[in-house]
Design a protein around this motif. Structure first.
Motif, PDB file in Angstrom:
ATOM      1  N   PHE A 444       6.144   1.842   2.218  1.00  0.00           N
ATOM      2  CA  PHE A 444       7.379   1.746   2.999  1.00  0.00           C
ATOM      3  C   PHE A 444       7.250   2.521   4.315  1.00  0.00           C
ATOM      4  O   PHE A 444       7.740   2.076   5.362  1.00  0.00           O
ATOM      5  N   ASP A 445       6.589   3.685   4.236  1.00  0.00           N
ATOM      6  CA  ASP A 445       6.390   4.460   5.474  1.00  0.00           C
ATOM      7  C   ASP A 445       5.575   3.680   6.492  1.00  0.00           C
ATOM      8  O   ASP A 445       5.801   3.787   7.704  1.00  0.00           O
ATOM      9  N   ASN A 446       4.640   2.880   5.997  1.00  0.00           N
ATOM     10  CA  ASN A 446       3.772   2.113   6.896  1.00  0.00           C
ATOM     11  C   ASN A 446       4.256   0.687   7.115  1.00  0.00           C
ATOM     12  O   ASN A 446       3.494  -0.159   7.593  1.00  0.00           O
ATOM     13  N   ALA A 447       5.527   0.443   6.717  1.00  0.00           N
ATOM     14  CA  ALA A 447       6.144  -0.877   6.934  1.00  0.00           C
ATOM     15  C   ALA A 447       5.405  -1.979   6.198  1.00  0.00           C
ATOM     16  O   ALA A 447       5.395  -3.136   6.638  1.00  0.00           O
ATOM     17  N   ARG A 448       4.813  -1.632   5.076  1.00  0.00           N
ATOM     18  CA  ARG A 448       4.098  -2.654   4.301  1.00  0.00           C
ATOM     19  C   ARG A 448       4.827  -2.984   3.000  1.00  0.00           C
ATOM     20  O   ARG A 448       4.337  -3.742   2.189  1.00  0.00           O
ATOM     21  N   ALA A 449       6.012  -2.382   2.797  1.00  0.00           N
ATOM     22  CA  ALA A 449       6.833  -2.673   1.619  1.00  0.00           C
ATOM     23  C   ALA A 449       8.300  -2.627   2.017  1.00  0.00           C
ATOM     24  O   ALA A 449       8.684  -1.916   2.953  1.00  0.00           O
ATOM     25  N   GLU A 450       9.088  -3.406   1.319  1.00  0.00           N
ATOM     26  CA  GLU A 450      10.519  -3.435   1.586  1.00  0.00           C
ATOM     27  C   GLU A 450      11.198  -2.232   0.918  1.00  0.00           C
ATOM     28  O   GLU A 450      10.691  -1.651  -0.043  1.00  0.00           O
ATOM     29  N   TYR A 451      12.355  -1.880   1.450  1.00  0.00           N
ATOM     30  CA  TYR A 451      13.100  -0.738   0.909  1.00  0.00           C
ATOM     31  C   TYR A 451      13.511  -0.977  -0.537  1.00  0.00           C
ATOM     32  O   TYR A 451      13.659  -0.056  -1.331  1.00  0.00           O
ATOM     33  N   VAL A 452      13.730  -2.262  -0.891  1.00  0.00           N
ATOM     34  CA  VAL A 452      14.153  -2.583  -2.250  1.00  0.00           C
ATOM     35  C   VAL A 452      13.086  -2.158  -3.255  1.00  0.00           C
ATOM     36  O   VAL A 452      13.391  -1.652  -4.335  1.00  0.00           O
ATOM     37  N   GLU A 453      11.821  -2.331  -2.901  1.00  0.00           N
ATOM     38  CA  GLU A 453      10.745  -1.945  -3.800  1.00  0.00           C
ATOM     39  C   GLU A 453      10.741  -0.430  -4.018  1.00  0.00           C
ATOM     40  O   GLU A 453      10.540   0.052  -5.139  1.00  0.00           O
ATOM     41  N   VAL A 454      10.963   0.306  -2.949  1.00  0.00           N
ATOM     42  CA  VAL A 454      11.031   1.757  -3.067  1.00  0.00           C
ATOM     43  C   VAL A 454      12.241   2.161  -3.908  1.00  0.00           C
ATOM     44  O   VAL A 454      12.158   3.027  -4.784  1.00  0.00           O
ATOM     45  N   LEU A 455      13.353   1.523  -3.633  1.00  0.00           N
ATOM     46  CA  LEU A 455      14.587   1.842  -4.350  1.00  0.00           C
ATOM     47  C   LEU A 455      14.440   1.587  -5.846  1.00  0.00           C
ATOM     48  O   LEU A 455      14.812   2.411  -6.683  1.00  0.00           O
ATOM     49  N   LEU A 456      13.876   0.426  -6.180  1.00  0.00           N
ATOM     50  CA  LEU A 456      13.702   0.088  -7.588  1.00  0.00           C
ATOM     51  C   LEU A 456      12.696   1.013  -8.268  1.00  0.00           C
ATOM     52  O   LEU A 456      12.870   1.403  -9.431  1.00  0.00           O
ATOM     53  N   ALA A 457      11.637   1.376  -7.558  1.00  0.00           N
ATOM     54  CA  ALA A 457      10.636   2.279  -8.144  1.00  0.00           C
ATOM     55  C   ALA A 457      11.240   3.652  -8.430  1.00  0.00           C
ATOM     56  O   ALA A 457      11.003   4.248  -9.491  1.00  0.00           O
TER      57      ALA A 457
END
Length: 506
Positions: A444-457
């Motif tokens: 997410f920091d490198n703009a390679r993942a969506e915020y939803v993935e971080v949120l769910l993790a």
């Protein structure tokens, strides 16, 4: 003359024979009409061993109930709380007074079959009517030559009275022995309450540690989510993110901040429950939750089922009450038979106090009475049948307690073992989820993942940690309750006051 003496002796023997025959009929008649008693239905047979699936592999052979609180929990803070609770708990003090009441009942029952001796003095005055036999006789009598009875007639007396009901059927002694068994049952009731108090304090103590870990998990989750929130705001300001990501992370942070307040309230209530059990007003409970996940108790060992009969105070209490119920049946049965009582009195009696110390003023009496129920014995019969029913209740209650104890041990020991295995798998899940949060955050920091993935993790990691905490708390609670189910924590079983006297032997 000889003929008259022979006739007198013959009449006397005939009269004596009639009296003995009558007494024999009086004694034997009730026994011929005793109601038949009902016997108990057989209960389930006690297994020779505890179910093997409930016993962890490599368990020690000595029954866990034999270990003291300090040995089983090996936590000085918890041991201190338990000892304080045993010293100050109000419910324990109430039950302790019940033991004293039961002890006094033994003395009361013991005194019932011993002779009674009372003393006293009396004073009175009597004026019979002159138109009655007593009045007419007294008017013609003289106390001393030339001196009539006073009118009205005073009466003064002082003396001793004796009463003794002979316990020929052991009715009174059986009642005393029943009181003795109920005294022992009251001690076992107190001891069972001790085991429950130990288990409840320990369970709440571990719940408190689990709540501390939940608070730590919430703080860590809020820290991670706050960091993701700041990154989302930075991306939005740089034109690389949206307001939606900011709001979602903001909502998660607020949700967990709200959850913290709920956990804080649970901590307060759990602390105060422990304080209440310890007999003190609300205050902080000293504990160290840093080693909560690595916390281990002494391995459980159940021994053989017969250990339950010896170690569990509630089963011993039911056994004592069963003995007492059997004696109650004997007490009720004795009411069908005659009772023999002896009464006597000796003292001084006179119409004037100045004559009361003269030898002529001595008065005494001795009498013996044999009383047996002949007709309308419904009350005695009903009490006898009710005593039999209560005895059957005591038998079934004992069988139920033994069965329940066995089931409790199997359930709680197997629960502790299964939760231990579940924790091992949960640790692997936590390790994988922790790694996934780190990876998702970097992407997410490198703009390679969506915020939803971080949120769910992050959410999955927090849920898994909460489940792990709950599993650990349940495991510790299961071990604590298994220790109590085995009869452990019974610290005062040898500290009961001695009864006034041991039971009478047959």
């Amino acid at each position: 003359m000889a003929t008259q003496l022979n006739r007198f002796s013959s009449d006397r023997l005939r009269w004596l024979s009639l009296r003995l025959a009558f007494c024999g009929i009086v004694v034997a008649t009730p026994a011929c009409h005793l109601p038949s008693l009902r016997g108990p239905l057989p209960g389930p047979a006690i297994p020779e061993t505890v179910t093997q699936s409930a016993i962890p592999a490599g368990s020690p052979t000595e029954n866990s109930a034999n270990f003291s609180v300090d040995e089983f929990f090996h936590d000085s803070r918890l041991s201190s709380l338990i000892h304080e609770g045993l010293a100050n708990n109000q419910e324990l003090r109430i039950v302790q007074e019940e033991i004293q009441v039961a002890r006094n009942e033994i003395m009361s029952r013991q005194g019932a079959y011993l002779p009674f001796l009372t003393g006293g003095a009396s004073a009175g005055i009597e004026k019979p009517s002159e138109f009655t036999r007593n009045g007419a006789v007294e008017d013609q009598l003289e106390i001393l030559p030339g001196r009539s009875f006073p009118n009205p007639l005073p009466n003064y007396g002082a003396g001793l009275n004796f009463f003794w009901q002979l316990d020929i059927w052991r009715q009174l002694r059986n009642a005393k022995d029943a009181a003795f068994f109920r005294y022992l049952a009251s001690i076992d009731r107190r001891n069972y309450l001790v085991t429950k108090l130990v288990a409840e304090i320990a369970e709440n103590y571990y719940t408190l540690m689990a709540l501390d870990q939940r608070m730590i998990t919430l703080n860590e989750t809020i820290r991670l989510q706050s960091k993701s929130l700041e990154i989302s705001k930075a991306k939005k300001d740089a034109g690389r993110g949206t307001e939606l990501a900011v709001q979602r992370f903001e909502a998660e942070v607020k949700k967990n901040l709200s959850e913290k307040l709920v956990v804080e309230q649970e901590i307060i209530q759990t602390e105060n429950r422990i304080n209440f059990l310890a007999g003190r007003y609300p205050q902080h409970i000293d504990r160290d939750a840093s080693n909560f996940f690595d916390l281990t108790l002494r391995p459980l060992s159940v021994g053989v089922p017969s250990d339950l009969l010896r170690n569990r105070p509630d089963i011993r209490q039911a056994e004592r009450e069963l003995y007492a119920a059997g004696l109650d049946v004997k007490v009720a049965r004795a009411r069908f038979f005659p009772t023999l009582a002896i009464t006597a009195g000796v003292g001084y009696e006179a119409f004037n106090p100045r004559y009361i110390v003269r030898p002529e003023a001595i008065a005494f009496n001795v009498a013996g009475g044999l009383i047996a129920p002949i007709l309308n014995k419904k009350e005695i019969r009903a009490d006898y049948l009710s005593a039999n029913a209560k005895q059957l209740q005591a038998i079934y209650h004992y069988q139920q307690l033994v069965l329940n104890a066995y089931v409790e041990v199997v359930n709680r020991v197997s629960k502790a073992e299964n939760y231990r295995k579940s924790l091992d798998n949960k640790k692997l899940q936590l390790s994988a989820l922790t790694t996934s949060v780190d990876v998702a955050s970097k992407l997410f920091d490198n703009a390679r993942a969506e915020y939803v993935e971080v949120l769910l993790a992050q959410r999955d990691l927090m849920d898994a940690r909460m489940e792990f905490i709950e599993l650990k708390r349940e495991q510790l609670a299961a071990m604590t309750n298994a220790y109590q189910a085995l009869g452990g924590g019974n610290m005062f079983q040898n500290m009961a006051p001695a009864p006034p006297r041991i039971m009478d032997k047959e």
